[in-house]
Design a protein around this motif. Structure first.
Motif, short mmCIF file in Angstrom:
data_model
loop_
_atom_site.label_atom_id
_atom_site.label_comp_id
_atom_site.label_asym_id
_atom_site.label_seq_id
_atom_site.Cartn_x
_atom_site.Cartn_y
_atom_site.Cartn_z
N THR A 19 0.80 -1.22 0.00
CA THR A 19 0.00 0.00 0.00
C THR A 19 0.84 1.28 0.00
O THR A 19 0.60 2.17 -0.80
N ASN A 20 1.81 1.39 0.85
CA ASN A 20 2.58 2.63 0.96
C ASN A 20 3.98 2.53 0.38
O ASN A 20 4.85 3.32 0.71
N ILE A 21 4.19 1.57 -0.51
CA ILE A 21 5.49 1.37 -1.12
C ILE A 21 5.55 2.16 -2.43
O ILE A 21 4.64 2.06 -3.26
N PRO A 22 6.61 2.94 -2.66
CA PRO A 22 6.74 3.66 -3.93
C PRO A 22 6.77 2.69 -5.12
O PRO A 22 7.33 1.59 -5.03
N GLU A 23 6.20 3.11 -6.23
CA GLU A 23 6.07 2.25 -7.42
C GLU A 23 7.41 1.69 -7.88
O GLU A 23 7.49 0.54 -8.31
N GLU A 24 8.49 2.46 -7.80
CA GLU A 24 9.78 1.99 -8.33
C GLU A 24 10.35 0.81 -7.56
O GLU A 24 11.23 0.11 -8.05
N TYR A 25 9.85 0.55 -6.36
CA TYR A 25 10.37 -0.56 -5.55
C TYR A 25 9.46 -1.80 -5.57
O TYR A 25 9.89 -2.87 -5.17
N LYS A 26 8.25 -1.64 -6.01
CA LYS A 26 7.27 -2.72 -5.91
C LYS A 26 7.68 -3.98 -6.64
O LYS A 26 7.56 -5.08 -6.09
N ALA A 27 8.17 -3.88 -7.85
CA ALA A 27 8.54 -5.07 -8.63
C ALA A 27 9.62 -5.87 -7.91
O ALA A 27 9.53 -7.10 -7.81
N ASP A 28 10.63 -5.18 -7.39
CA ASP A 28 11.71 -5.87 -6.67
C ASP A 28 11.21 -6.52 -5.40
O ASP A 28 11.61 -7.64 -5.06
N ILE A 29 10.34 -5.83 -4.69
CA ILE A 29 9.82 -6.36 -3.44
C ILE A 29 8.96 -7.60 -3.69
O ILE A 29 9.08 -8.60 -2.98
N VAL A 30 8.12 -7.55 -4.71
CA VAL A 30 7.27 -8.71 -5.04
C VAL A 30 8.14 -9.88 -5.48
O VAL A 30 7.92 -11.02 -5.06
N ARG A 31 9.15 -9.60 -6.29
CA ARG A 31 10.07 -10.67 -6.73
C ARG A 31 10.75 -11.32 -5.52
O ARG A 31 10.83 -12.55 -5.44
N GLN A 32 11.20 -10.51 -4.58
CA GLN A 32 11.85 -11.02 -3.37
C GLN A 32 10.87 -11.84 -2.54
O GLN A 32 11.23 -12.90 -2.00
N HIS A 33 9.63 -11.38 -2.45
CA HIS A 33 8.60 -12.09 -1.69
C HIS A 33 8.39 -13.50 -2.25
O HIS A 33 8.39 -14.49 -1.50
#
Length: 81
Positions: A19-33
């Motif tokens: 929800t509060n994660i900047p768009e530029e980091y979301k892809a990396d965070i989801v990949r890591q998850h």
């Protein structure tokens, strides 16, 4: 209220709230998850069966649910008397 972006977790891994994660980091965070979920599954397969999540935590949760249902039925029966 802002829309919540939730990525589901898996057994011992919590869901991921973007929800509060900047768009530029979301892809990396989801990949890591998803990488962590894959590693978790591999680790669980390497454990002895009696030490795996579904045979420890999930079994106890099911047992508590059953006990709570039985207790609720008993209390309901007592309240009707």
């Amino acid at each position: 209220m802002k829309n919540r972006e939730i990525i589901p977790g898996y057994k011992g891994i919590m869901e991921l709230d973007l929800t509060n994660i900047p768009e530029e980091y979301k892809a990396d965070i989801v990949r890591q998850h998803y990488k962590e979920i894959k590693e978790y599954k591999k680790e669980q397969q390497e454990r002895p069966e009696h030490l795996r999540y579904e045979n420890t935590i999930e079994r106890i949760k099911k047992q508590h649910e059953l006990e709570n249902r039985i207790l609720s039925k008993k209390l309901y029966g007592l309240s009707e008397k």
